[in-house]
Design a protein around this motif. Sequence first.
Motif, mmCIF file in Angstrom:
data_model
loop_
_atom_site.group_PDB
_atom_site.id
_atom_site.type_symbol
_atom_site.label_atom_id
_atom_site.label_comp_id
_atom_site.label_asym_id
_atom_site.label_seq_id
_atom_site.Cartn_x
_atom_site.Cartn_y
_atom_site.Cartn_z
ATOM 1 N N UNK A 70 0.853 -1.184 0.129
ATOM 2 C CA UNK A 70 0.061 -0.339 0.024
ATOM 3 C C UNK A 70 1.003 1.270 0.007
ATOM 4 N N UNK A 71 0.285 2.482 -0.286
ATOM 5 C CA UNK A 71 1.119 3.665 -0.455
ATOM 6 C C UNK A 71 1.537 3.952 1.021
ATOM 7 N N UNK A 72 2.784 4.399 1.196
ATOM 8 C CA UNK A 72 3.710 4.624 2.224
ATOM 9 C C UNK A 72 4.675 3.321 2.721
ATOM 10 N N UNK A 73 4.323 2.245 2.132
ATOM 11 C CA UNK A 73 5.230 0.806 2.529
ATOM 12 C C UNK A 73 6.682 1.297 1.837
ATOM 13 N N UNK A 74 7.705 0.896 2.719
ATOM 14 C CA UNK A 74 8.709 0.871 2.074
ATOM 15 C C UNK A 74 9.206 -0.497 1.540
ATOM 16 N N UNK A 75 9.759 -0.543 0.233
ATOM 17 C CA UNK A 75 9.854 -1.824 -0.344
ATOM 18 C C UNK A 75 11.223 -2.014 -0.903
ATOM 19 N N UNK A 76 11.705 -3.186 -0.784
ATOM 20 C CA UNK A 76 12.925 -3.419 -1.535
ATOM 21 C C UNK A 76 12.827 -4.589 -2.602
ATOM 22 N N UNK A 77 13.191 -4.224 -3.957
ATOM 23 C CA UNK A 77 13.111 -5.352 -4.747
ATOM 24 C C UNK A 77 14.358 -5.769 -5.714
ATOM 25 N N UNK A 78 14.190 -7.028 -6.131
ATOM 26 C CA UNK A 78 15.124 -7.240 -6.953
ATOM 27 C C UNK A 78 14.675 -7.121 -8.595
ATOM 28 N N UNK A 79 15.370 -6.536 -9.452
ATOM 29 C CA UNK A 79 14.747 -6.099 -10.929
ATOM 30 C C UNK A 79 15.828 -6.321 -11.859
ATOM 31 N N UNK A 80 15.314 -6.448 -12.843
ATOM 32 C CA UNK A 80 15.907 -6.217 -14.294
ATOM 33 C C UNK A 80 15.186 -5.357 -15.031
ATOM 34 N N UNK A 81 15.588 -4.331 -15.671
ATOM 35 C CA UNK A 81 14.952 -3.416 -16.466
ATOM 36 C C UNK A 81 15.422 -3.245 -17.846
ATOM 37 N N UNK A 82 14.606 -3.561 -18.585
ATOM 38 C CA UNK A 82 15.240 -3.547 -20.210
ATOM 39 C C UNK A 82 14.105 -2.823 -21.094
ATOM 40 N N UNK A 83 14.599 -2.673 -22.142
ATOM 41 C CA UNK A 83 13.831 -1.921 -23.323
ATOM 42 C C UNK A 83 12.957 -3.018 -24.117
ATOM 43 N N UNK A 84 11.855 -2.489 -24.531
ATOM 44 C CA UNK A 84 11.001 -3.559 -25.269
ATOM 45 C C UNK A 84 11.606 -4.767 -26.160
ATOM 46 N N UNK A 131 6.118 -1.356 6.600
ATOM 47 C CA UNK A 131 4.922 -0.215 6.848
ATOM 48 C C UNK A 131 5.868 1.015 7.304
ATOM 49 N N UNK A 132 5.478 2.008 6.729
ATOM 50 C CA UNK A 132 6.208 3.286 6.949
ATOM 51 C C UNK A 132 7.583 3.435 6.196
ATOM 52 N N UNK A 133 8.125 4.416 6.461
ATOM 53 C CA UNK A 133 9.338 4.798 6.131
ATOM 54 C C UNK A 133 10.572 3.974 6.643
ATOM 55 N N UNK A 134 11.476 3.985 6.085
ATOM 56 C CA UNK A 134 12.916 3.391 6.597
ATOM 57 C C UNK A 134 13.400 4.337 7.146
ATOM 58 N N UNK A 135 13.955 3.653 8.442
ATOM 59 C CA UNK A 135 14.778 4.489 9.716
ATOM 60 C C UNK A 135 16.320 4.633 9.293
#
Length: 187
Positions: free
Chosen positions: A93-107, A183-187
């Motif tokens: 939900x909005x306000x949650x702090x998340x960490x994700x593993x990702x790969x970003x490519x073009x189409x 939940x909430x921001x990272x400290x």
Amino acid sequence: MHKFKSTTTVILLAIILSAPACKPKYRQQEMPATHAFPDQESIYQANQLIIRENAKKIRDRATIKAWQLTESGTGVFYQILATDQTKKDQLIKPGDWISLTYRLTFLDDTECYSSQSMGPKQFVVEKSEAESGLHQVIQLLHPGDSARIVIPPHEAFGRTGDGDRIPPGAILVYTIRIDSVRSGKIH
């Protein structure tokens, strides 16, 4: 001395009052109709055409790659690849702090960023500068989920790019896994 102030005041007043009567030696040329700026409706129509063309490119690529994408109401496409059944009732939900593993490519599958080279992507949902299309789809996911997110330019970096590796008008493809949520921001 009083007379000097009075004379100076009269001269200044005469100059100020006569200034509007001066005419410039040149006339400003009117802009020809062929160089007129487009009206808002024309701009809107052009943008809608670009959005439709980008959506077609995404659908065509999805067909070639056999992706089973769902389209959001804003033109972002996504596919949930895996879900953690133990956390299926814990939507991000909005306000949650998340960490994700990702790969970003073009189409076309050309990689521009990844967690392997840049480290995990971490941000606060709806309160950070991550692409708006990413914020939208993240809120459909749960901790531990994996997804493919295809973001058209109008929901990513638009006509400017990111000033580094993403050019203007780029369609982006994220393949992500939500590693942690707090939940909430990272400290």
